[in-house]
Write a protein that holds these residues in place. Structure first.
Motif, PDB file in Angstrom:
ATOM      1  N   PRO B 100       0.802  -1.227   0.000  1.00  0.00           N
ATOM      2  CA  PRO B 100       0.000   0.000   0.000  1.00  0.00           C
ATOM      3  C   PRO B 100       0.842   1.288   0.000  1.00  0.00           C
ATOM      4  CG  PRO B 100      -0.783  -1.538   1.651  1.00  0.00           C
ATOM      5  CD  PRO B 100       0.482  -2.094   1.119  1.00  0.00           C
ATOM      6  N   GLU B 101       2.092   1.240   0.471  1.00  0.00           N
ATOM      7  CA  GLU B 101       2.899   2.465   0.474  1.00  0.00           C
ATOM      8  C   GLU B 101       3.629   2.609  -0.853  1.00  0.00           C
ATOM      9  OE1 GLU B 101       4.982  -0.178   1.914  1.00  0.00           O
ATOM     10  OE2 GLU B 101       2.963  -0.674   2.579  1.00  0.00           O
ATOM     11  N   ARG B 102       2.929   2.296  -1.929  1.00  0.00           N
ATOM     12  CA  ARG B 102       3.559   2.299  -3.240  1.00  0.00           C
ATOM     13  C   ARG B 102       4.091   3.664  -3.643  1.00  0.00           C
ATOM     14  NH1 ARG B 102      -1.743   2.407  -2.655  1.00  0.00           N
ATOM     15  NH2 ARG B 102      -3.113   3.512  -4.089  1.00  0.00           N
ATOM     16  N   PHE B 103       3.356   4.749  -3.252  1.00  0.00           N
ATOM     17  CA  PHE B 103       3.777   6.077  -3.711  1.00  0.00           C
ATOM     18  C   PHE B 103       5.057   6.527  -3.020  1.00  0.00           C
ATOM     19  CE2 PHE B 103      -0.964   6.484  -4.457  1.00  0.00           C
ATOM     20  CZ  PHE B 103      -0.844   6.160  -5.784  1.00  0.00           C
ATOM     21  N   THR B 104       5.252   6.079  -1.761  1.00  0.00           N
ATOM     22  CA  THR B 104       6.494   6.414  -1.062  1.00  0.00           C
ATOM     23  C   THR B 104       7.686   5.882  -1.838  1.00  0.00           C
ATOM     24  OG1 THR B 104       5.191   5.953   0.890  1.00  0.00           O
ATOM     25  CG2 THR B 104       7.491   6.486   1.236  1.00  0.00           C
ATOM     26  N   SER B 105       7.549   4.694  -2.396  1.00  0.00           N
ATOM     27  CA  SER B 105       8.653   4.111  -3.155  1.00  0.00           C
ATOM     28  C   SER B 105       8.971   4.932  -4.394  1.00  0.00           C
ATOM     29  CB  SER B 105       8.315   2.680  -3.562  1.00  0.00           C
ATOM     30  OG  SER B 105       8.070   1.903  -2.427  1.00  0.00           O
ATOM     31  N   SER B 161     -23.944  -4.840   4.251  1.00  0.00           N
ATOM     32  CA  SER B 161     -22.517  -4.755   4.571  1.00  0.00           C
ATOM     33  C   SER B 161     -21.733  -4.849   3.270  1.00  0.00           C
ATOM     34  CB  SER B 161     -22.125  -5.873   5.528  1.00  0.00           C
ATOM     35  OG  SER B 161     -22.528  -7.098   5.006  1.00  0.00           O
ATOM     36  N   ILE B 162     -20.737  -3.973   3.128  1.00  0.00           N
ATOM     37  CA  ILE B 162     -19.997  -3.878   1.868  1.00  0.00           C
ATOM     38  C   ILE B 162     -18.505  -4.005   2.148  1.00  0.00           C
ATOM     39  CG2 ILE B 162     -19.473  -2.395  -0.096  1.00  0.00           C
ATOM     40  CD1 ILE B 162     -22.200  -1.085   0.318  1.00  0.00           C
ATOM     41  N   CYS B 163     -17.859  -4.928   1.445  1.00  0.00           N
ATOM     42  CA  CYS B 163     -16.419  -5.135   1.621  1.00  0.00           C
ATOM     43  C   CYS B 163     -15.660  -4.172   0.717  1.00  0.00           C
ATOM     44  CB  CYS B 163     -16.037  -6.561   1.239  1.00  0.00           C
ATOM     45  SG  CYS B 163     -16.321  -7.748   2.535  1.00  0.00           S
ATOM     46  N   VAL B 164     -14.614  -3.548   1.278  1.00  0.00           N
ATOM     47  CA  VAL B 164     -13.835  -2.591   0.494  1.00  0.00           C
ATOM     48  C   VAL B 164     -12.394  -2.601   1.016  1.00  0.00           C
ATOM     49  CG1 VAL B 164     -14.535  -0.668   1.985  1.00  0.00           C
ATOM     50  CG2 VAL B 164     -13.754  -0.200  -0.326  1.00  0.00           C
ATOM     51  N   VAL B 165     -11.441  -2.355   0.114  1.00  0.00           N
ATOM     52  CA  VAL B 165     -10.043  -2.290   0.546  1.00  0.00           C
ATOM     53  C   VAL B 165      -9.782  -0.919   1.148  1.00  0.00           C
ATOM     54  CG1 VAL B 165      -7.635  -2.423  -0.161  1.00  0.00           C
ATOM     55  CG2 VAL B 165      -9.301  -3.936  -1.198  1.00  0.00           C
ATOM     56  N   GLN B 166      -9.166  -0.940   2.321  1.00  0.00           N
ATOM     57  CA  GLN B 166      -8.951   0.260   3.113  1.00  0.00           C
ATOM     58  C   GLN B 166      -7.931   1.205   2.462  1.00  0.00           C
ATOM     59  OE1 GLN B 166      -7.633  -0.946   6.910  1.00  0.00           O
ATOM     60  NE2 GLN B 166      -8.535   0.791   7.954  1.00  0.00           N
ATOM     61  N   GLY B 167      -8.155   2.492   2.619  1.00  0.00           N
ATOM     62  CA  GLY B 167      -7.156   3.475   2.206  1.00  0.00           C
ATOM     63  C   GLY B 167      -7.070   3.696   0.711  1.00  0.00           C
ATOM     64  N   THR B 168      -8.063   3.225  -0.032  1.00  0.00           N
ATOM     65  CA  THR B 168      -8.040   3.414  -1.477  1.00  0.00           C
ATOM     66  C   THR B 168      -9.035   4.506  -1.859  1.00  0.00           C
ATOM     67  OG1 THR B 168      -9.672   1.671  -1.647  1.00  0.00           O
ATOM     68  CG2 THR B 168      -7.407   1.042  -2.011  1.00  0.00           C
ATOM     69  N   THR B 169      -8.948   4.960  -3.104  1.00  0.00           N
ATOM     70  CA  THR B 169      -9.954   5.916  -3.564  1.00  0.00           C
ATOM     71  C   THR B 169     -11.313   5.236  -3.594  1.00  0.00           C
ATOM     72  OG1 THR B 169      -9.316   5.321  -5.802  1.00  0.00           O
ATOM     73  CG2 THR B 169      -8.445   7.370  -4.937  1.00  0.00           C
ATOM     74  N   THR B 170     -11.291   3.899  -3.746  1.00  0.00           N
ATOM     75  CA  THR B 170     -12.537   3.132  -3.741  1.00  0.00           C
ATOM     76  C   THR B 170     -13.340   3.377  -2.471  1.00  0.00           C
ATOM     77  OG1 THR B 170     -11.217   1.461  -4.834  1.00  0.00           O
ATOM     78  CG2 THR B 170     -13.411   0.846  -4.193  1.00  0.00           C
ATOM     79  N   GLU B 171     -12.645   3.371  -1.340  1.00  0.00           N
ATOM     80  CA  GLU B 171     -13.317   3.540  -0.055  1.00  0.00           C
ATOM     81  C   GLU B 171     -13.948   4.942   0.031  1.00  0.00           C
ATOM     82  OE1 GLU B 171     -10.655   3.421   3.220  1.00  0.00           O
ATOM     83  OE2 GLU B 171     -12.252   3.619   4.694  1.00  0.00           O
ATOM     84  N   PRO B 187     -19.654  -0.634   6.281  1.00  0.00           N
ATOM     85  CA  PRO B 187     -18.415  -0.958   5.569  1.00  0.00           C
ATOM     86  C   PRO B 187     -17.593  -2.018   6.304  1.00  0.00           C
ATOM     87  CG  PRO B 187     -18.185   1.133   6.692  1.00  0.00           C
ATOM     88  CD  PRO B 187     -19.576   0.666   6.963  1.00  0.00           C
ATOM     89  N   VAL B 188     -17.046  -2.977   5.561  1.00  0.00           N
ATOM     90  CA  VAL B 188     -16.156  -3.983   6.143  1.00  0.00           C
ATOM     91  C   VAL B 188     -14.803  -3.795   5.449  1.00  0.00           C
ATOM     92  CG1 VAL B 188     -15.872  -6.415   6.677  1.00  0.00           C
ATOM     93  CG2 VAL B 188     -18.147  -5.497   6.305  1.00  0.00           C
ATOM     94  N   LEU B 189     -13.801  -3.347   6.217  1.00  0.00           N
ATOM     95  CA  LEU B 189     -12.535  -2.927   5.606  1.00  0.00           C
ATOM     96  C   LEU B 189     -11.487  -4.037   5.643  1.00  0.00           C
ATOM     97  CD1 LEU B 189     -12.337   0.640   7.150  1.00  0.00           C
ATOM     98  CD2 LEU B 189     -13.323  -0.060   4.977  1.00  0.00           C
ATOM     99  N   TYR B 190     -10.748  -4.167   4.540  1.00  0.00           N
ATOM    100  CA  TYR B 190      -9.635  -5.119   4.483  1.00  0.00           C
ATOM    101  C   TYR B 190      -8.415  -4.428   3.909  1.00  0.00           C
ATOM    102  CZ  TYR B 190     -12.905  -8.664   5.731  1.00  0.00           C
ATOM    103  OH  TYR B 190     -13.822  -9.378   6.424  1.00  0.00           O
ATOM    104  N   SER B 191      -7.239  -4.974   4.219  1.00  0.00           N
ATOM    105  CA  SER B 191      -6.022  -4.308   3.762  1.00  0.00           C
ATOM    106  C   SER B 191      -5.595  -4.798   2.387  1.00  0.00           C
ATOM    107  CB  SER B 191      -4.902  -4.512   4.773  1.00  0.00           C
ATOM    108  OG  SER B 191      -4.590  -5.874   4.846  1.00  0.00           O
TER     109      SER B 191
END
Lengths: 486, 352
Positions: B100-105, B161-171, B187-191
Motif C-alpha cells: 500500500p505504500e507504493r507512492f512512497t517508493s 454490509s460492503i467489503c472494500v479495501v482500506q485506504g483506497t480511492t474506492t473507499e 463498511p467492512v474494511l480489508y487491507s
C-alpha cells in the motif's frame, strides 16, 4: 544457598515419587483408574471421546478427501523459494547440501566433545543413535514427507535422501575424530556454513571477511592454547587484521579468477526467505541483546541510560510500525551509503532493511530476557570471583554469563520461535515471504477462489514444523544443561 | 587503570582500521555518481541498463506471479513496454512488488516508474508530488453482489454490509456516492484484495466494491473455477483512470515514458501489431516517421526505432489488453478502452 534449596526440593520430589505405585498398570487397569473411576468421570470420558472422534473424523475427511490441495501442489516451488530465478535454482540445492554437511559435521563434533568430557570425568557415555534424533524431529520429518509427496519425482527424492545420508555419514565420521583433530572439524563445519550462505548471495566477499576474522580468532586461540579474554583488544586487532588480509586475497585475487556472482537479496522469497531472515536476525540479535543487557546493568550512567532508552523505545513500538518505518523512511537516507554497502553484500534492499529492523527489535526483547537471567544469578557468584582475584571481564564471561544463559534458554528460544513466525509480518510491506506468496497464488486465474483455506493450512504447517522442532530441541538442551550442574 | 587505557586505544585502532578498510574499498567502484543529481532518470536508467518497475503480485489480470515466480499481467506488460522503448530490450526490467505504500517508493526513487493500477487524482498529482503521464485503463468503480441476491441496484443496499479495501480511492468513493444517495451501509474494511475476496466468499459481506476491472476478472475466474454466480450492478460509481505513476519534476523522463506508452496506441491506430510491424512496406509518411525509417527525430530522447522495439517485443495496446485483461474476462467491447475512432477514449497525439 542454592545447595540447601535444591536439597529441600529434591527430597520433596523423592517423597512424591515414593508414593507413586511402582508397578505398571495394564491398559485396562489404567483406563479403569484414570478414565472410569467415578460415574461422572465415565460420562465425561464418553462425551469427550465422542467429540474427539467427531473432530478427528472431520479433520481427516478434510485433509484427505474434501480439501483442494491443487493450489499448493501446483505452486510448491513458489511457496518454497518464491521468485528465486529458476535457472539459478541449483544454488538452493547446493545450499541445502552444504547445510546438511555442516550440520552433520557440527553435530558429530558435539557428540565427540561430550564423549571426551564424559571420559575425562569417568562417567559412562553412549551416543544417541541417529534414528532417535529423527524421531524427536518428527515435525520436520513430516513436513519433508509432505513436500516429497507433493513434489513427486526422482530429483526431490534423491536430494532429500542425499541430504539425510550426508548428515548421518558426516556425523558418524566427525563423532569418531580424535579430540586433537576435532578443532579442524569445527573449522570445516563453520566454513561449510559460510559457503552455504555465499553460494546463494554470491559476490561481495563480506561474508568471507567475517569468516576469516572468526577463523583468525580461533587460530590464535589454538596456537596460544590459553584463554584470550584478558587480551581482548589484541585479539580484536588480530581478527580485524586477519580478516582484512583474507578479504584482500578474496577481493583482489580469488574474485578475478572465479565469478562468484549470485542472486541478490531482493530475489529471495518464499519460505526460503522466512528461514533466512529469521536466522540472520537471530545471529545478529543475540550479541546485540547480550551487550544491551550488560549495558543496562553497567555502572556507567551514560551507557546504562543509552541501553535503557534503546530497549524501552523499541519495546514500546509494535514490530509492524518499525517495519513500516524501516521500509518507507530508511530508504530516504541510508540507501547507496558506501559504508553500509561494504558490510552488506548488496546495497540495502527492502529485504535487508526489514532484516535489520527485525534484528534490532529482537535484540531489545532478548536484552530483557538475558537481564532476567542476570538478576537470577546470585550476587555471591560475582563476589566469589572477586575474592579469587578475577578481572571483571573474566567474572562476567566465565562465571556469570554461563549461568545466566543457562537460566534464560527457554525464554531465548521462545523469542527465536516468535521471530520466525514474525517473519510472516514482512508480507505487510510486500516482501514476498511465504504468506505474501499465498496472495500471488490466489491471484493466478485458476486459483482465485480455489483452496484459499488449504494454502493457509499448508503455511501454518510449515511454520509449525520448524517452531515445534526448535522448541523440542530447547527443552532437550535445557534438560541436558541442567543435569548435575547445579 | 593503565591497562584500561591500552584497551581503549586498541579498540579505537580497530574501529579506525575498519573505517580505513571500508573507505579503501569504495574508492575503487564508487565513481562520482552523486554529482549528477540534476541529471534525468532517463540517463540513469540507460546507464543502469535496467528499468526498475514497481508493480504488484496479487491482482489477477493486472499483475500477478505465475507458478514459476514470474510476473505477468497488463501492468507488467507495460513495464516491459517502457523497457523496450527506452532500453531497446523488453527483458531488461527488474520488477518490484509494492504494498500500500507504493507512492512512497516512487517518491524515494526506489522505482523508476509505477504500474500498479493506481488512479490519477488531483491530490496525488499535487500534494504527493507524483505525475501521471498516461492512462492505460479507463476504469470505474462498480459493485458486485452474489448472483442469488435480490439487490439489483445501489438503492437496494440500505443496511447492507460492503467489503472494500482500506485506504483506497474506492473507499472514499463508496462513502461519497452512497452518502449522497442517503443510503446507510456497513463498511467492512480489508487491507488487501486477497483477504477481501476470502471474506466475500465466506459471506461476511453482501457487496464487494472495487474497480470494475477487478470485479469482472474475479467474476470470470471464480465462475470458471465452478464457484457461485456473481452479478455486477450497472451503476458506475466513479471515474478511475488507471495508469503509470512517476515522481514529479523530471520532464525529460516524463516525456520519454509518455511517448513510449503512446506508441502502443499509435501502432494500434495504424493497424500495426507485433506480427506485421517489421514487414511494413507501405509509404505512408506518418507511419514511416513513426517507425523511424525517415530522417525524423522529434527530440524526445528516444531511439529512432523505439516504436518498433515496443510493438515487436511486446505488442500494440490491443494485443497487450487481449492477452492479459481480455483473457481474464474483461471484455474491451463496450468499454472506454477502445480507440477514439471506435467510440473509446484512447487517443494518441500525432507523432510528427
Amino acid at each position: 544457598m542454592s545447595e540447601v534449596m535444591s536439597n529441600g526440593v529434591m527430597s520433596e520430589v523423592m517423597s512424591a515419587e515414593a508414593l507413586m505405585p511402582s508397578k505398571k498398570l495394564s491398559a485396562r487397569g489404567w483406563m479403569r483408574a484414570n478414565l472410569f473411576n467415578r460415574w461422572y468421570n465415565a460420562v465425561l470420558t464418553l462425551i469427550l471421546a465422542l467429540v474427539i472422534a467427531y473432530l478427528g473424523f472431520r479433520s481427516i475427511r478434510y485433509l484427505f478427501w474434501t480439501a483442494e490441495w491443487e493450489p499448493v501442489r501446483a505452486n510448491l516451488t513458489l511457496f518454497m523459494i518464491g521468485s528465486f530465478p529458476r535457472d539459478e535454482q541449483w544454488r538452493v540445492v547446493v545450499q541445502l547440501l552444504l547445510l546438511a554437511a555442516a550440520f552433520g559435521v557440527i553435530w558429530g563434533s558435539m557428540i565427540g566433545a561430550s564423549r571426551d568430557r564424559a571420559a575425562q570425568s569417568g562417567s559412562p557415555f553412549s551416543a544417541e543413535p541417529g534414528w532417535v534424533a529423527l524421531r524427536r524431529w518428527w515435525g520436520l520429518v513430516l513436513l519433508l514427507g509432505v513436500l516429497l509427496l507433493a513434489a513427486w519425482g526422482i530429483l526431490p527424492l534423491v536430494l532429500a535422501f542425499g541430504c539425510i545420508a550426508l548428515i548421518f555419514m558426516l556425523r558418524r565420521i566427525a563423532m569418531r575424530l580424535a579430540s586433537k583433530v576435532r578443532i579442524y572439524a569445527w573449522f570445516g563445519g563453520y566454513v561449510l556454513l559460510i559457503a552455504s550462505w555465499q553460494i546463494v548471495s554470491g559476490t561481495g566477499g563480506s561474508a568471507w571477511f567475517w569468516a576469516a576474522g572468526l577463523l583468525a580468532f580461533w587460530g590464535i586461540r589454538t596456537v596460544r592454547k590459553k584463554d584470550l579474554t584478558p587480551r581482548l583488544p589484541l585479539t580484536l586487532v588480530a581478527i580485524v587484521g586477519g580478516g582484512a588480509v583474507a578479504w584482500a586475497i578474496y577481493t583482489f585475487i580469488l574474485n578475478g579468477l572465479i565469478n562468484f556472482s549470485g542472486v541478490g537479496w531482493d530475489n529471495w522469497s518464499g519460505f526460503h526467505l522466512n528461514l533466512i531472515a529469521a536466522t540472520i536476525s537471530i545471529i545478529a540479535a543475540f550479541p546485540l541483546g547480550l551487550i544491551l543487557a550488560l549495558g543496562r546493568r553497567s555502572s556507567l550512567p551514560a551507557i546504562r541510560w543509552l541501553c535503557v532508552t534503546y530497549i524501552e523505545l523499541i519495546r514500546g513500538v509494535p514490530l509492524i510500525g518499525l517495519l513500516f518505518i524501516g521500509n518507507s523512511l530508511l530508504g530516504f537516507f541510508i540507501d547507496n551509503d558506501p559504508f553500509i554497502d561494504f558490510f552488506l553484500d548488496t546495497p540495502l534492499s527492502q529485504i535487508s532493511r526489514a532484516i535489520v529492523i527485525m534484528s534490532l527489535f529482537t535484540a531489545a526483547y532478548l536484552a530483557e530476557v538475558i537481564r532476567g537471567g542476570l538478576e537470577a544469578t546470585p550476587r555471591g557468584q560475582t563476589e566469589a570471583g572477586q575474592s579469587v582475584g578475577l578481572s571483571p571481564w573474566q567474572i562476567t564471561s566465565r562465571i556469570v554469563m554461563p549461568q545466566t544463559l543457562r537460566a534464560s534458554i527457554p525464554a531465548i528460544v521462545g523469542q527465536f520461535i516468535s521471530l520466525l513466525k514474525d517473519s510472516s509480518l514482512l508480507s505487510i510491506i510486500a516482501v514476498s515471504e511465504i504468506l505474501r506468496v499465498r496472495a500471488s497464488v490466489h491471484s493466478q486465474g485458476a486459483f482465485t477462489t480455489l483452496g484459499t483455506a488449504e494454502t493457509l493450512v499448508f503455511i501454518a504447517f510449515a511454520f509449525w514444523a520448524f517452531a515445534f522442532t526448535w522448541s523440542r530441541e530447547s527443552q532437550r538442551l535445557e534438560k541436558h544443561l541442567g543435569v548435575g550442574e547445579r | 587503570m593503565r591497562s584500561n587505557r591500552v584497551k581503549l586505544f586498541a579498540v579505537l585502532a580497530c574501529v579506525l582500521g575498519l573505517v580505513a578498510v571500508a573507505c579503501s574499498s569504495d574508492s575503487g567502484n564508487d565513481t562520482d555518481d552523486n554529482q549528477q543529481d540534476t541529471a534525468s532518470l532517463l540517463d540513469e536508467v540507460r546507464d543502469r541498463d535496467q528499468l526498475i518497475c514497481g508493480t504488484r503480485d496479487d491482482l489477477t489480470g493486472f499483475a500477478q506471479k505465475n507458478s514459476e515466480g514470474e510476473f505477468e499481467g497488463f501492468d507488467v506488460e507495460f513495464c516491459k513496454v517502457i523497457a523496450a522503448g527506452i532500453l531497446g530490450d523488453a527483458t531488461k526490467v527488474e520488477f518490484k512488488a509494492l504494498g500500500p505504500e507504493r507512492f512512497t517508493s516512487v517518491q524515494a526513487g526506489e522505482v523508476d516508474i509505477l504500474f500498479r493500477n493506481a488512479t490519477a487524482t488531483a491530490s496525488r498529482d499535487g500534494r504527493e508530488g507524483l505525475a501521471f503521464p498516461f492512462t492505460t485503463v479507463y476504469d470505474g468503480q462498480r459493485m458486485m453482489v452474489s448472483g442469488d441476491s435480490d439487490i439489483t441496484s445501489l438503492d437496494d443496499m440500505d443496511g447492507a454490509s460492503i467489503c472494500v479495501v482500506q485506504g483506497t480511492t474506492t473507499e472514499l468513493n463508496l462513502n461519497a456516492v452512497l452518502g449522497a444517495r442517503g443510503i446507510s451501509f456497513n463498511p467492512v474494511l480489508y487491507s488487501s484484495h486477497t483477504e477481501l475476496r476470502e471474506a466475500y466468499q465466506a459471506g461476511l459481506c453482501e457487496g464487494y466494491t472495487a474497480d470494475g476491472s477487478a470485479l469482472f476478472v474475479y467474476k470470470f475466474t471464480s465462475e470458471q473455477a465452478g464457484g457461485p454466480q456473481q452479478r455486477i450492478l450497472d451503476e458506475v460509481m466513479s471515474k478511475e483512470p488507471l495508469g503509470a505513476v512517476i515522481a514529479d519534476g523530471d520532464s525529460k523522463w516524463e516525456q520519454a515514458v509518455t511517448w513510449v506508452m503512446r506508441a502502443t496506441i499509435q501502432a494500434w491506430e495504424f493497424g500495426l501489431d507485433s506480427t506485421n510491424i517489421n514487414s511494413y512496406s507501405g509509404n505512408d509518411v506518418n507511419i514511416l516517421n513513426f517507425l523511424g525509417r525517415n530522417d525524423f527525430d522529434p527530440g524526445l530522447g528516444l531511439d529512432r526505432d523505439f516504436a518498433i522495439n515496443v510493438v515487436d517485443q511486446v505488442g500494440n495496446y490491443k494485443e497487450i489488453y487481449d492477452r492479459t485483461l481480455g483473457a481474464t474476462g474483461l471484455i474491451m467491447e463496450g468499454s472506454y478502452n477502445r480507440l477514439w475512432s471506435d467510440g473509446g477514449l484512447h487517443y494518441a497525439p500525432p507523432y510528427r
